[in-house]
Design a protein around this motif. Sequence first.
Motif, PDB file in Angstrom:
ATOM      1  N   HIS A 158       0.864  -1.179   0.000  1.00  0.00           N
ATOM      2  CA  HIS A 158       0.000   0.000   0.000  1.00  0.00           C
ATOM      3  C   HIS A 158       0.900   1.227   0.000  1.00  0.00           C
ATOM      4  O   HIS A 158       1.972   1.231   0.614  1.00  0.00           O
ATOM      5  N   GLY A 159       0.483   2.243  -0.731  1.00  0.00           N
ATOM      6  CA  GLY A 159       1.308   3.434  -0.806  1.00  0.00           C
ATOM      7  C   GLY A 159       0.780   4.441  -1.807  1.00  0.00           C
ATOM      8  O   GLY A 159      -0.289   4.264  -2.398  1.00  0.00           O
ATOM      9  N   ILE A 160       1.545   5.501  -1.999  1.00  0.00           N
ATOM     10  CA  ILE A 160       1.198   6.589  -2.912  1.00  0.00           C
ATOM     11  C   ILE A 160       2.187   6.570  -4.076  1.00  0.00           C
ATOM     12  O   ILE A 160       3.399   6.509  -3.873  1.00  0.00           O
ATOM     13  N   ILE A 161       1.664   6.622  -5.298  1.00  0.00           N
ATOM     14  CA  ILE A 161       2.518   6.644  -6.484  1.00  0.00           C
ATOM     15  C   ILE A 161       2.267   7.956  -7.217  1.00  0.00           C
ATOM     16  O   ILE A 161       1.148   8.227  -7.668  1.00  0.00           O
ATOM     17  N   ALA A 162       3.297   8.776  -7.315  1.00  0.00           N
ATOM     18  CA  ALA A 162       3.175  10.081  -7.954  1.00  0.00           C
ATOM     19  C   ALA A 162       2.967   9.928  -9.459  1.00  0.00           C
ATOM     20  O   ALA A 162       3.157   8.848 -10.028  1.00  0.00           O
ATOM     21  N   SER A 163       2.574  11.012 -10.110  1.00  0.00           N
ATOM     22  CA  SER A 163       2.360  10.970 -11.556  1.00  0.00           C
ATOM     23  C   SER A 163       3.637  10.537 -12.264  1.00  0.00           C
ATOM     24  O   SER A 163       4.732  10.998 -11.937  1.00  0.00           O
ATOM     25  N   TYR A 164       3.486   9.619 -13.196  1.00  0.00           N
ATOM     26  CA  TYR A 164       4.580   9.028 -13.954  1.00  0.00           C
ATOM     27  C   TYR A 164       5.633   8.390 -13.038  1.00  0.00           C
ATOM     28  O   TYR A 164       6.808   8.330 -13.369  1.00  0.00           O
ATOM     29  N   GLY A 165       5.174   7.925 -11.881  1.00  0.00           N
ATOM     30  CA  GLY A 165       6.071   7.283 -10.929  1.00  0.00           C
ATOM     31  C   GLY A 165       5.971   5.768 -10.991  1.00  0.00           C
ATOM     32  O   GLY A 165       5.079   5.192 -11.613  1.00  0.00           O
ATOM     33  N   THR A 166       6.900   5.108 -10.314  1.00  0.00           N
ATOM     34  CA  THR A 166       6.993   3.653 -10.304  1.00  0.00           C
ATOM     35  C   THR A 166       7.266   3.172  -8.886  1.00  0.00           C
ATOM     36  O   THR A 166       8.018   3.804  -8.150  1.00  0.00           O
ATOM     37  N   SER A 167       6.657   2.055  -8.509  1.00  0.00           N
ATOM     38  CA  SER A 167       6.894   1.495  -7.178  1.00  0.00           C
ATOM     39  C   SER A 167       6.940  -0.027  -7.256  1.00  0.00           C
ATOM     40  O   SER A 167       6.100  -0.652  -7.908  1.00  0.00           O
ATOM     41  N   LEU A 168       7.943  -0.624  -6.597  1.00  0.00           N
ATOM     42  CA  LEU A 168       8.050  -2.079  -6.517  1.00  0.00           C
ATOM     43  C   LEU A 168       6.997  -2.588  -5.540  1.00  0.00           C
ATOM     44  O   LEU A 168       6.946  -2.162  -4.386  1.00  0.00           O
ATOM     45  N   VAL A 169       6.139  -3.512  -6.001  1.00  0.00           N
ATOM     46  CA  VAL A 169       5.025  -3.954  -5.162  1.00  0.00           C
ATOM     47  C   VAL A 169       5.037  -5.447  -4.852  1.00  0.00           C
ATOM     48  O   VAL A 169       4.348  -5.896  -3.932  1.00  0.00           O
ATOM     49  N   TYR A 170       5.808  -6.246  -5.609  1.00  0.00           N
ATOM     50  CA  TYR A 170       5.737  -7.693  -5.398  1.00  0.00           C
ATOM     51  C   TYR A 170       6.901  -8.358  -6.124  1.00  0.00           C
ATOM     52  O   TYR A 170       7.431  -7.818  -7.093  1.00  0.00           O
ATOM     53  N   SER A 171       7.300  -9.532  -5.659  1.00  0.00           N
ATOM     54  CA  SER A 171       8.300 -10.355  -6.337  1.00  0.00           C
ATOM     55  C   SER A 171       7.880 -11.811  -6.232  1.00  0.00           C
ATOM     56  O   SER A 171       7.240 -12.217  -5.255  1.00  0.00           O
ATOM     57  N   ALA A 172       8.226 -12.589  -7.244  1.00  0.00           N
ATOM     58  CA  ALA A 172       7.845 -14.003  -7.242  1.00  0.00           C
ATOM     59  C   ALA A 172       8.742 -14.772  -8.199  1.00  0.00           C
ATOM     60  O   ALA A 172       9.442 -14.187  -9.032  1.00  0.00           O
TER      61      ALA A 172
END
Length: 317
Positions: free
Chosen positions: A122-136
């Motif tokens: 859960h989090g905030i992603i700014a415009s044209y931003g990227t966030s790591l959310v999962y790995s598998a």
Amino acid sequence: MKFKLGDFVRFVDEKREGYVTRIIDAQTLGVTDEDGFEIPVAVSNLTSVHGHGVVAEEIDVPKPIQVNVPGVTKIENGIYVAVATDDKVGNVVHFHLQNQSPNTLLVSLSTEKKGKYASAYHGIIASYGTSLVYSAALADLDLWPEFTFQVLVVSTADAKPIDPLVIRKKFRAKDFSTEQKALPNLKNKGWLIRLDDLVPVTIDAQKLKESFFKSADEKKMVEAPAKEIDLHIEKLRDDHHFLEASEILQIQLTHFQNALDAAIVHHFDKMIFIHGSGNGTLRDKIHKLISKNPHIKTYMDARKEKFGYGATEVVFK
């Protein structure tokens, strides 16, 4: 120490390291090493390696990617998952949620498998931003849970608020059947999967009409559609062979709605939608939407000698 999926860890009692790819229980984690083998390891035998992982490139100003999207959408460009490979551990992939829009996104990601739910991000992603959310581990694709993305779109523009999005996605082999490509704002190659492509899009035709009375700087230009719109999926998507029936239907309906609203804005007298005969599902859905539209005078089968029962002509008021 508490670990989460995607953490890069080192073994305490031997010279080995890898990514956390499975939480077996409260005391045991599955760690995939550089050879691609997943090893069950006690939590007490692991330590975090900080500053390691797949990270976004350092760039001054993030730029939107060029993607094939409808001319008018609820969220400009869209929301994507960039599934990036790992240079060191080839069996591991990292999920980066990418906000390719001018809006700010408040996002939560939860997973469900056999009736058991877990919060993954859960989090905030700014415009044209990227966030790591999962790995598998890609080899365990069939064992991956179903993902539910809940997205609240925050815009500073003078516009009607966008309804919250709930996007459920079960990743399948078809999502990774194409060649790996360079990913926007990431160093590693992988696959780019659009999440909001299946979210129904509606356009306020009256609002768009009003926009024509604004100044040139304020005016939102809407491209005039063709007089005949072919809704056969092979005309809309190159990857239609990999789409499920429900996905195909939603894409066709979204394309229909966009073209219909644009025709209203441009004061069309009439237009034709080619939907084919098939089992009649798309035709019935379109007729239901047409019958409820206040801007439409009537509709009928279009030129049977040319289309048979595979097209509908719409006459506007």
